[in-house]
Each structure stands twice: as structure tokens, then as C-alpha cells.
Design a protein around this motif. Structure first.
Motif, PDB file in Angstrom:
ATOM      1  N   PRO A  47     -14.645   0.120  -9.358  1.00  0.00           N
ATOM      2  CA  PRO A  47     -13.332   0.452  -8.779  1.00  0.00           C
ATOM      3  C   PRO A  47     -13.313   0.208  -7.275  1.00  0.00           C
ATOM      4  O   PRO A  47     -14.327   0.385  -6.582  1.00  0.00           O
ATOM      5  CB  PRO A  47     -13.182   1.950  -9.095  1.00  0.00           C
ATOM      6  CG  PRO A  47     -14.091   2.195 -10.246  1.00  0.00           C
ATOM      7  CD  PRO A  47     -15.255   1.262 -10.062  1.00  0.00           C
ATOM      8  N   GLN A  48     -12.165  -0.184  -6.765  1.00  0.00           N
ATOM      9  CA  GLN A  48     -12.028  -0.377  -5.328  1.00  0.00           C
ATOM     10  C   GLN A  48     -12.044   0.969  -4.609  1.00  0.00           C
ATOM     11  O   GLN A  48     -11.585   1.973  -5.147  1.00  0.00           O
ATOM     12  CB  GLN A  48     -10.712  -1.094  -5.015  1.00  0.00           C
ATOM     13  CG  GLN A  48     -10.645  -2.519  -5.505  1.00  0.00           C
ATOM     14  CD  GLN A  48      -9.371  -3.222  -5.082  1.00  0.00           C
ATOM     15  OE1 GLN A  48      -8.824  -2.948  -4.009  1.00  0.00           O
ATOM     16  NE2 GLN A  48      -8.877  -4.138  -5.913  1.00  0.00           N
ATOM     17  N   PRO A  49     -12.560   0.993  -3.362  1.00  0.00           N
ATOM     18  CA  PRO A  49     -12.517   2.237  -2.588  1.00  0.00           C
ATOM     19  C   PRO A  49     -11.082   2.696  -2.346  1.00  0.00           C
ATOM     20  O   PRO A  49     -10.158   1.875  -2.286  1.00  0.00           O
ATOM     21  CB  PRO A  49     -13.199   1.853  -1.274  1.00  0.00           C
ATOM     22  CG  PRO A  49     -13.977   0.619  -1.571  1.00  0.00           C
ATOM     23  CD  PRO A  49     -13.230  -0.095  -2.648  1.00  0.00           C
ATOM     24  N   ALA A  50     -10.918   3.987  -2.207  1.00  0.00           N
ATOM     25  CA  ALA A  50      -9.588   4.532  -1.924  1.00  0.00           C
ATOM     26  C   ALA A  50      -9.228   4.379  -0.456  1.00  0.00           C
ATOM     27  O   ALA A  50      -8.056   4.496  -0.079  1.00  0.00           O
ATOM     28  CB  ALA A  50      -9.535   5.998  -2.330  1.00  0.00           C
ATOM     29  N   GLU A  51     -10.222   4.125   0.399  1.00  0.00           N
ATOM     30  CA  GLU A  51      -9.969   3.968   1.836  1.00  0.00           C
ATOM     31  C   GLU A  51      -9.989   2.484   2.200  1.00  0.00           C
ATOM     32  O   GLU A  51     -10.574   1.666   1.507  1.00  0.00           O
ATOM     33  CB  GLU A  51     -11.032   4.704   2.656  1.00  0.00           C
ATOM     34  CG  GLU A  51     -11.142   6.193   2.380  1.00  0.00           C
ATOM     35  CD  GLU A  51     -11.932   6.510   1.133  1.00  0.00           C
ATOM     36  OE1 GLU A  51     -12.793   5.682   0.757  1.00  0.00           O
ATOM     37  OE2 GLU A  51     -11.675   7.567   0.516  1.00  0.00           O
ATOM     38  N   GLY A  52      -9.381   2.177   3.349  1.00  0.00           N
ATOM     39  CA  GLY A  52      -9.423   0.816   3.864  1.00  0.00           C
ATOM     40  C   GLY A  52      -8.393  -0.117   3.276  1.00  0.00           C
ATOM     41  O   GLY A  52      -8.513  -1.338   3.413  1.00  0.00           O
ATOM     42  N   ILE A  53      -7.371   0.430   2.642  1.00  0.00           N
ATOM     43  CA  ILE A  53      -6.338  -0.413   2.041  1.00  0.00           C
ATOM     44  C   ILE A  53      -5.403  -0.946   3.120  1.00  0.00           C
ATOM     45  O   ILE A  53      -4.946  -0.206   3.988  1.00  0.00           O
ATOM     46  CB  ILE A  53      -5.523   0.389   1.003  1.00  0.00           C
ATOM     47  CG1 ILE A  53      -6.432   0.836  -0.148  1.00  0.00           C
ATOM     48  CG2 ILE A  53      -4.350  -0.433   0.475  1.00  0.00           C
ATOM     49  CD1 ILE A  53      -5.772   1.826  -1.090  1.00  0.00           C
ATOM     50  N   SER A  54      -5.138  -2.245   3.081  1.00  0.00           N
ATOM     51  CA  SER A  54      -4.121  -2.847   3.940  1.00  0.00           C
ATOM     52  C   SER A  54      -3.376  -3.897   3.136  1.00  0.00           C
ATOM     53  O   SER A  54      -3.888  -4.431   2.152  1.00  0.00           O
ATOM     54  CB  SER A  54      -4.746  -3.467   5.202  1.00  0.00           C
ATOM     55  OG  SER A  54      -5.799  -4.346   4.868  1.00  0.00           O
ATOM     56  N   LEU A  55      -2.148  -4.168   3.534  1.00  0.00           N
ATOM     57  CA  LEU A  55      -1.269  -5.054   2.777  1.00  0.00           C
ATOM     58  C   LEU A  55      -0.987  -6.333   3.542  1.00  0.00           C
ATOM     59  O   LEU A  55      -0.874  -6.332   4.770  1.00  0.00           O
ATOM     60  CB  LEU A  55       0.043  -4.341   2.445  1.00  0.00           C
ATOM     61  CG  LEU A  55      -0.085  -3.064   1.603  1.00  0.00           C
ATOM     62  CD1 LEU A  55       1.283  -2.459   1.347  1.00  0.00           C
ATOM     63  CD2 LEU A  55      -0.813  -3.332   0.283  1.00  0.00           C
ATOM     64  N   ALA A  56      -0.864  -7.422   2.794  1.00  0.00           N
ATOM     65  CA  ALA A  56      -0.647  -8.747   3.381  1.00  0.00           C
ATOM     66  C   ALA A  56       0.537  -9.424   2.697  1.00  0.00           C
ATOM     67  O   ALA A  56       0.366 -10.332   1.883  1.00  0.00           O
ATOM     68  CB  ALA A  56      -1.900  -9.599   3.239  1.00  0.00           C
ATOM     69  N   PRO A  57       1.763  -8.995   3.021  1.00  0.00           N
ATOM     70  CA  PRO A  57       2.928  -9.612   2.383  1.00  0.00           C
ATOM     71  C   PRO A  57       3.090 -11.073   2.776  1.00  0.00           C
ATOM     72  O   PRO A  57       2.549 -11.529   3.789  1.00  0.00           O
ATOM     73  CB  PRO A  57       4.092  -8.763   2.904  1.00  0.00           C
ATOM     74  CG  PRO A  57       3.600  -8.180   4.181  1.00  0.00           C
ATOM     75  CD  PRO A  57       2.129  -7.952   3.987  1.00  0.00           C
ATOM     76  N   ARG A  58       3.833 -11.790   1.962  1.00  0.00           N
ATOM     77  CA  ARG A  58       4.111 -13.200   2.220  1.00  0.00           C
ATOM     78  C   ARG A  58       4.748 -13.370   3.599  1.00  0.00           C
ATOM     79  O   ARG A  58       5.581 -12.558   4.008  1.00  0.00           O
ATOM     80  CB  ARG A  58       5.053 -13.755   1.149  1.00  0.00           C
ATOM     81  CG  ARG A  58       5.307 -15.256   1.252  1.00  0.00           C
ATOM     82  CD  ARG A  58       6.250 -15.709   0.156  1.00  0.00           C
ATOM     83  NE  ARG A  58       5.774 -15.301  -1.158  1.00  0.00           N
ATOM     84  CZ  ARG A  58       4.844 -15.952  -1.855  1.00  0.00           C
ATOM     85  NH1 ARG A  58       4.285 -17.037  -1.349  1.00  0.00           N
ATOM     86  NH2 ARG A  58       4.465 -15.505  -3.035  1.00  0.00           N
ATOM     87  N   ILE A  59       4.367 -14.418   4.301  1.00  0.00           N
ATOM     88  CA  ILE A  59       4.903 -14.695   5.630  1.00  0.00           C
ATOM     89  C   ILE A  59       5.997 -15.747   5.506  1.00  0.00           C
ATOM     90  O   ILE A  59       5.754 -16.867   5.034  1.00  0.00           O
ATOM     91  CB  ILE A  59       3.796 -15.178   6.584  1.00  0.00           C
ATOM     92  CG1 ILE A  59       2.766 -14.072   6.765  1.00  0.00           C
ATOM     93  CG2 ILE A  59       4.377 -15.582   7.933  1.00  0.00           C
ATOM     94  CD1 ILE A  59       1.550 -14.488   7.555  1.00  0.00           C
ATOM     95  N   GLU A  60       7.184 -15.386   5.913  1.00  0.00           N
ATOM     96  CA  GLU A  60       8.312 -16.302   5.863  1.00  0.00           C
ATOM     97  C   GLU A  60       8.443 -17.041   7.194  1.00  0.00           C
ATOM     98  O   GLU A  60       7.827 -16.678   8.197  1.00  0.00           O
ATOM     99  CB  GLU A  60       9.602 -15.530   5.565  1.00  0.00           C
ATOM    100  CG  GLU A  60       9.540 -14.665   4.314  1.00  0.00           C
ATOM    101  CD  GLU A  60       9.397 -15.463   3.029  1.00  0.00           C
ATOM    102  OE1 GLU A  60       9.626 -16.703   3.067  1.00  0.00           O
ATOM    103  OE2 GLU A  60       9.042 -14.865   1.994  1.00  0.00           O
ATOM    104  N   THR A  61       9.286 -18.070   7.203  1.00  0.00           N
ATOM    105  CA  THR A  61       9.479 -18.866   8.412  1.00  0.00           C
ATOM    106  C   THR A  61       9.944 -18.001   9.578  1.00  0.00           C
ATOM    107  O   THR A  61       9.476 -18.164  10.718  1.00  0.00           O
ATOM    108  CB  THR A  61      10.492 -19.988   8.151  1.00  0.00           C
ATOM    109  OG1 THR A  61       9.992 -20.843   7.104  1.00  0.00           O
ATOM    110  CG2 THR A  61      10.709 -20.833   9.397  1.00  0.00           C
ATOM    111  N   ALA A  62      10.829 -17.058   9.313  1.00  0.00           N
ATOM    112  CA  ALA A  62      11.325 -16.193  10.388  1.00  0.00           C
ATOM    113  C   ALA A  62      10.202 -15.371  11.007  1.00  0.00           C
ATOM    114  O   ALA A  62      10.235 -15.059  12.206  1.00  0.00           O
ATOM    115  CB  ALA A  62      12.421 -15.271   9.857  1.00  0.00           C
TER     116      ALA A  62
END
Length: 329
Positions: free
Chosen positions: A212-227
Motif C-alpha cells: 500500500p502507498q504511504p498515507a503521507e506525502g501525497i501531492s497532485l499533478a493535474p493536467r497542464i493546459e495552455t493557459a
């Protein structure tokens, strides 16, 4: 595998190895091709490839196949291109193939639970970050923009959550001070391909147990749009540099000049220059500088609207900026 590879070793209850796996490979863009190449040479059997439908691309809007589809065509492997993997026809075909596992690299569509349940070893995703950091569509870009010094790739069992499944293994990769997202992704595509093959080998012989992944250290990387790739010149020079490198080559950093879009290649921070206002141009022996919120950056190449990339100095000779004129306004 390359440097820093770690697999989650463990023993299955039966303790027995297994023959090579029958695989459905799912992937679409160029960074997925090294994984397909590695699997074709691995001894496992790639019985079909799942990729996104052909799409129009380029100035001529010609219909083109994905890089993964082109490689599969060359290898004589059947290519499946449903509009959605939820389509009953695709689910029926997947059941007919009776694959043992479905490795995934940047396929580009959500896989429904009905499809996840069909292979006996599930779907194994190669993701270009050290999970749980940078879950999402643009992990490499966000790692560079955040100033991370180390990243990598992870293999994990795909499930309904966003990159939340248990991890089989990781491989690490340092981020160089001048790396663009394209540079880093190119290296990770190769080292990650080795990790993916090693993961499938471990699944086949029973030596891997996903953790299982750790519960700490989560960060999100949403799609990057042109804007999102528009440069904010009020940020400090080192942040501007990271953001530009993070969106190079796609979607590409840009600003405006006299009302038109000006695309930017990688820039270089010049923190000791601190008297130029944000967006203001300055030409000197150090090249073409643009002021930021703290320090300045040196422009490399720029692309005016409707033209090709050229050296910033050549562009400036034609642009002839007035004293105090700024980009980004």
C-alpha cells in the motif's frame, strides 16, 4: 533497470513460479513506446495493444495513429481503439483475449472496473513519479515546476482511485538543474520500461507483493493546459525558470508581445540582475534579459506568432522595443 530500482519482494502462498504472461499493453504517446519495445523483447507475450483512436493532428489536420499504434502495426500486433474502454464490444474482446495482465503506460482514458476485473493479475500501471507524490496526469511537469531534485517511476496495481493502488516497485531519477519536462520524461520512459518488465517478471514468478502507498506525502499533478503555461513575470527568476522548463516542450511556455502570443524556449535565471521591472526587456553583454519579481531571466529562443523559433537576439533586432516596453502586458 537503471539506478535506484526497488521492487517489493514477497512470496505467494503456493511459492511456485509461472510461465510467461499473456499481456494486453495499453498506451498512447511516444513515452509509452519504450515500454512496449521492452515487453516485446521480454519473453512475455503481447497479444494485443489498446490505444486511443486515430486523431487529426498538425497544421494539415491529417489523421494520424498514436506512436504506440504505429509500433504495434510494425510488430504485427492487433490494435484495439475503442472510443471508451467502457464499450461492451471492447469488454467482450478483452474477455476473449484471456490475458493474464494488462500493463499500462499513459493510455489516456479511465479504465472501468469491469475491465480491471478481467485479467487475473489485474492492470499494472507505470507512472512517472515516486508515488504517492504527484498523482495525476502531469507528474513530470509538476516535479520540475516544484523544484524537486529527485523523482522516478512507480509500478502499481491500477484501481478506481487516481493513482492510489498498491506499489510493486520504483526506480529513482535525479532532476538536473537544466532539465526540461521533455528531457526528464525521455529518461524516465527508458528506465521505467525496465522497471515494468521486472515487475511483470516478479508477478509471473510470484516474487512480488504490492505494498500500500504511504498515507503521507501525497501531492497532485493535474493536467497542464495552455493557459497554465503563460509566464507570470512577477514571480522570482528561479520560479519562472522552473515553470518554463516544466512546460517544455508541451504545452510550451508563452507570454505576449504587443498583443500577440510569444512562445518561449527555456530561460536561464540571472538572480544578480535586480533593477529590471517584471516583464521589462534589457539588452546587454549578457544577452536579452527579462525582469521578474526578483532577479531576471535570460531568454534563449522565442517563437513569434506564425513564425519559427529563433534566437532571442535575432527576434529583438526585428522587434525594436521602446525604452521600458514590456512583455506580458
Amino acid at each position: 533497470m537503471d539506478r535506484g530500482a526497488r521492487l517489493s519482494a514477497g512470496a505467494r502462498p503456493d511459492g511456485e513460479g509461472e510461465p510467461p504472461l499473456r499481456l494486453l499493453f495499453a498506451g498512447t504517446p511516444e513515452p509509452a513506446v519504450p515500454s512496449l519495445e521492452a515487453l516485446l523483447a521480454s519473453g512475455h507475450e503481447v497479444v494485443a495493444v489498446l490505444t486511443r483512436p486515430d486523431a487529426r493532428a498538425g497544421r494539415g489536420r491529417q489523421v494520424s495513429r498514436s506512436p504506440v499504434a504505429e509500433r504495434a502495426d510494425a510488430a504485427g500486433i492487433p490494435v484495439l481503439q475503442p472510443r471508451s474502454p467502457r464499450e461492451p464490444e471492447f469488454l467482450d474482446r478483452l474477455a476473449e483475449l484471456a490475458v493474464d495482465c494488462a500493463p499500462v503506460v499513459a493510455y489516456g482514458a479511465l479504465v472501468p472496473q469491469a475491465a480491471l476485473d478481467l485479467p487475473r493479475h489485474g492492470w499494472v500501471n507505470l507512472h512517472f513519479s515516486l508515488l504517492p507524490a504527484w498523482r495525476g496526469a502531469a507528474p513530470v511537469q509538476h516535479a520540475i515546476m516544484a523544484g524537486d531534485e529527485l523523482t522516478g517511476a512507480s509500478t502499481f496495481r491500477l484501481e478506481a482511485g487516481l493513482d492510489t493502488g498498491p506499489v510493486f516497485g520504483v526506480v529513482t531519477e535525479p532532476i538536473g538543474p537544466r532539465d526540461t519536462a521533455g528531457d526528464l520524461l525521455g529518461r524516465l520512459a527508458v528506465s521505467g520500461a525496465g522497471l515494468l518488465v521486472a515487475t511483470l517478471d516478479g508477478i509471473a514468478d510470484g516474487s512480488l507483493v504490492a505494498q500500500p502507498q504511504p498515507a503521507e506525502g501525497i501531492s497532485l499533478a493535474p493536467r497542464i493546459e495552455t493557459a497554465d503555461a503563460r509566464v507570470d513575470w512577477t514571480l522570482p527568476a528561479h520560479v519562472v525558470d522552473r515553470r518554463v522548463r516544466g512546460v517544455t516542450p508541451a504545452p510550451g511556455a508563452w507570454t505576449t508581445w504587443r498583443g500577440d502570443r510569444l512562445r518561449l524556449g527555456p530561460v536561464e535565471p540571472v538572480p544578480e540582475v535586480d533593477l529590471v521591472a517584471p516583464g521589462e526587456l534589457e539588452v546587454g553583454p549578457d544577452g536579452v534579459l527579462v525582469g521578474t519579481g526578483r532577479g531576471a531571466v535570460r531568454l534563449g529562443e522565442v517563437q513569434p506568432a506564425g513564425k519559427r523559433m529563433i534566437a532571442a537576439a535575432d527576434w529583438l533586432r526585428g522587434a525594436r522595443p521602446q525604452l521600458g516596453e514590456r512583455v506580458g502586458t
